[in-house]
Design an enzyme around this catalytic site. Structure first.
Site, PDB file in Angstrom:
ATOM      1  N   ARG A 144       0.758  -1.093  -0.118  1.00  0.00           N
ATOM      2  CA  ARG A 144       0.070  -0.027   0.070  1.00  0.00           C
ATOM      3  C   ARG A 144       0.813   1.091  -0.056  1.00  0.00           C
ATOM      4  O   ARG A 144       2.388   1.160   0.387  1.00  0.00           O
ATOM      5  CB  ARG A 144      -0.902   0.180   1.145  1.00  0.00           C
ATOM      6  CG  ARG A 144      -2.019  -1.201   1.298  1.00  0.00           C
ATOM      7  CD  ARG A 144      -2.552  -1.039   2.806  1.00  0.00           C
ATOM      8  NE  ARG A 144      -3.565  -2.198   2.868  1.00  0.00           N
ATOM      9  CZ  ARG A 144      -3.200  -3.299   3.898  1.00  0.00           C
ATOM     10  NH1 ARG A 144      -1.996  -3.443   4.406  1.00  0.00           N
ATOM     11  NH2 ARG A 144      -4.256  -4.249   3.797  1.00  0.00           N
ATOM     12  N   LYS A 168      -1.202  -2.182   8.273  1.00  0.00           N
ATOM     13  CA  LYS A 168      -2.268  -1.699   9.037  1.00  0.00           C
ATOM     14  C   LYS A 168      -2.534  -2.346  10.636  1.00  0.00           C
ATOM     15  O   LYS A 168      -2.427  -3.522  10.797  1.00  0.00           O
ATOM     16  CB  LYS A 168      -3.811  -1.826   8.471  1.00  0.00           C
ATOM     17  CG  LYS A 168      -3.916  -0.827   7.079  1.00  0.00           C
ATOM     18  CD  LYS A 168      -5.370  -0.988   6.597  1.00  0.00           C
ATOM     19  CE  LYS A 168      -5.488  -0.362   5.284  1.00  0.00           C
ATOM     20  NZ  LYS A 168      -7.041  -0.266   4.795  1.00  0.00           N
ATOM     21  N   HIS A 235      -3.560   2.528  -5.620  1.00  0.00           N
ATOM     22  CA  HIS A 235      -4.229   1.396  -5.148  1.00  0.00           C
ATOM     23  C   HIS A 235      -4.264   0.325  -6.447  1.00  0.00           C
ATOM     24  O   HIS A 235      -4.379  -0.930  -6.510  1.00  0.00           O
ATOM     25  CB  HIS A 235      -5.276   1.368  -4.644  1.00  0.00           C
ATOM     26  CG  HIS A 235      -5.674   0.373  -3.424  1.00  0.00           C
ATOM     27  ND1 HIS A 235      -4.654   0.490  -1.933  1.00  0.00           N
ATOM     28  CD2 HIS A 235      -6.511  -0.762  -3.076  1.00  0.00           C
ATOM     29  CE1 HIS A 235      -5.240  -0.472  -1.355  1.00  0.00           C
ATOM     30  NE2 HIS A 235      -6.171  -1.238  -1.913  1.00  0.00           N
ATOM     31  N   ARG A 238      -1.586  -2.194  -6.755  1.00  0.00           N
ATOM     32  CA  ARG A 238      -1.772  -3.243  -5.707  1.00  0.00           C
ATOM     33  C   ARG A 238      -2.723  -4.142  -6.522  1.00  0.00           C
ATOM     34  O   ARG A 238      -2.701  -5.491  -6.374  1.00  0.00           O
ATOM     35  CB  ARG A 238      -2.358  -2.774  -4.488  1.00  0.00           C
ATOM     36  CG  ARG A 238      -2.540  -3.668  -3.461  1.00  0.00           C
ATOM     37  CD  ARG A 238      -2.986  -2.988  -2.080  1.00  0.00           C
ATOM     38  NE  ARG A 238      -3.666  -3.758  -1.128  1.00  0.00           N
ATOM     39  CZ  ARG A 238      -3.045  -4.355  -0.203  1.00  0.00           C
ATOM     40  NH1 ARG A 238      -1.620  -4.349  -0.050  1.00  0.00           N
ATOM     41  NH2 ARG A 238      -3.814  -4.974   0.639  1.00  0.00           N
ATOM     42  N   TYR A 270     -10.081 -10.893  -5.980  1.00  0.00           N
ATOM     43  CA  TYR A 270      -9.201 -10.980  -7.372  1.00  0.00           C
ATOM     44  C   TYR A 270      -9.288 -12.050  -8.091  1.00  0.00           C
ATOM     45  O   TYR A 270      -8.987 -12.259  -9.087  1.00  0.00           O
ATOM     46  CB  TYR A 270      -7.598 -10.780  -6.500  1.00  0.00           C
ATOM     47  CG  TYR A 270      -7.459  -9.441  -5.952  1.00  0.00           C
ATOM     48  CD1 TYR A 270      -7.246  -8.262  -6.705  1.00  0.00           C
ATOM     49  CD2 TYR A 270      -7.333  -9.326  -4.565  1.00  0.00           C
ATOM     50  CE1 TYR A 270      -7.048  -7.255  -6.128  1.00  0.00           C
ATOM     51  CE2 TYR A 270      -7.174  -8.089  -4.197  1.00  0.00           C
ATOM     52  CZ  TYR A 270      -6.977  -7.071  -4.797  1.00  0.00           C
ATOM     53  OH  TYR A 270      -6.844  -5.673  -4.166  1.00  0.00           O
TER      54      TYR A 270
END
Length: 292
Positions: A144, A168, A235, A238, A270
């Site tokens: 990220r 995170k 993003h 990613r 995904y």
């Protein structure tokens, strides 16, 4: 108790939990929007499901705010509600705190041609080599924007070609990188210098100050013009990594760990994106064409 006082308690709790600066900033911005809407002197007993819904409808009246953004803003408010509920400060049915439906937007990861196009736009300079490495890390490792900013020299294991990523919620994970990133890393460090600066941050400005999350935002604004890829944003790189990982036969659970997802349900998107990319990449054999 007023909503403003409850907000102060909530923010102190986030700091106590050791949440990242980005997470705390997210709650600060989004919850202050909510407080401006409902009034800071509002008693927390008036925080109910109807107010939660009406706030989302209020935001939706602003045509410049996308529904996906409304969901992002409302998600913070829902966390705030849940905190107050579990602290026995409000009594509502938290299962009824539903987010407004999002607009269905197709996410199209970068094609191989677009990736080559992107990586060919960087100048042969300190900033060019630095920015190219940032993009390559996102494409090759799926990290990220905030994780890029937090990378330190000491997080890099050159021998094993792995990195420790501080994600995170102060969660750490190990992520491997390929030979192309390894070569670009060497180029950048030769220009940067291997000596630690500040807290040992990997990415530095020309003035040898650690880069910020805003610096990466500005980088991608420039890349929209220089690469000719108007839909590009951090993003998306990613998304591109994760989609290519699935297309290459990668394991979904391993991908979850690499991305730092807490739940496999988040990672499963995904599989759908990979199927879409197969449709884009493969030639469509039309049965109708054989009849005409």
């Amino acid at each position: 108790m007023t909503v403003a006082k409850a907000y102060e308690m909530f923010m102190q709790e986030q700091q106590f939990r050791g949440n990242s600066k980005e997470t705390i900033s997210y709650y600060k911005i989004t919850l202050n929007m909510f407080l401006d809407y409902c009034g800071r002197d509002l008693d927390i007993e008036d925080l109910d499901v109807m107010l939660f819904k009406s706030y989302q409808l209020y935001l939706s009246d602003n045509k410049s705010i996308k529904r996906v953004s409304i969901r992002t803003y409302a998600r913070a408010v829902r966390v705030f509600y849940r905190y107050l509920y579990f602290e026995d400060l409000i009594d509502i049915n938290i299962n009824k705190l539903k987010l407004i439906k999002a607009d269905k937007e197709v996410i199209l990861p970068l094609t191989d041609y677009e990736v080559k196009q992107l990586l060919s736009t960087f100048e042969l300079s300190y900033l060019g080599e630095r920015d190219k490495l940032i993009c390559m890390l996102m494409l090759d490792c799926g990290i990220r924007r905030g994780e890029v900013v937090n990378l330190k020299l000491s997080d890099i294991d050159k021998r094993n070609q792995t990195m420790v990523i501080n994600g995170k919620g102060s969660k750490q994970r190990i992520v491997p990188y390929g030979n192309s990133v390894s070569q670009q890393l060497q180029k950048y460090i030769s220009l940067r210098g291997a000596r630690p600066v500040g807290n040992g941050e990997l990415f530095l400005t020309i003035e040898r100050e650690p880069i910020t999350s805003n610096a990466i935002k500005m980088l991608f604004r420039r890349l929209k013009a220089s690469s000719g890829i108007s839909r590009i944003y951090p993003h998306l790189l990613r998304h591109t990594f994760a989609t290519n990982y699935i297309l290459g036969g990668g394991n979904l659970e391993v991908l979850r760990v690499l991305l730092g997802h807490s739940s496999i349900s988040i990672t499963q998107i995904y599989v759908h994106l990979a199927a879409q990319m197969q449709i884009v990449n493969n030639r469509f054999d039309s049965h109708l064409d054989t009849l005409t």
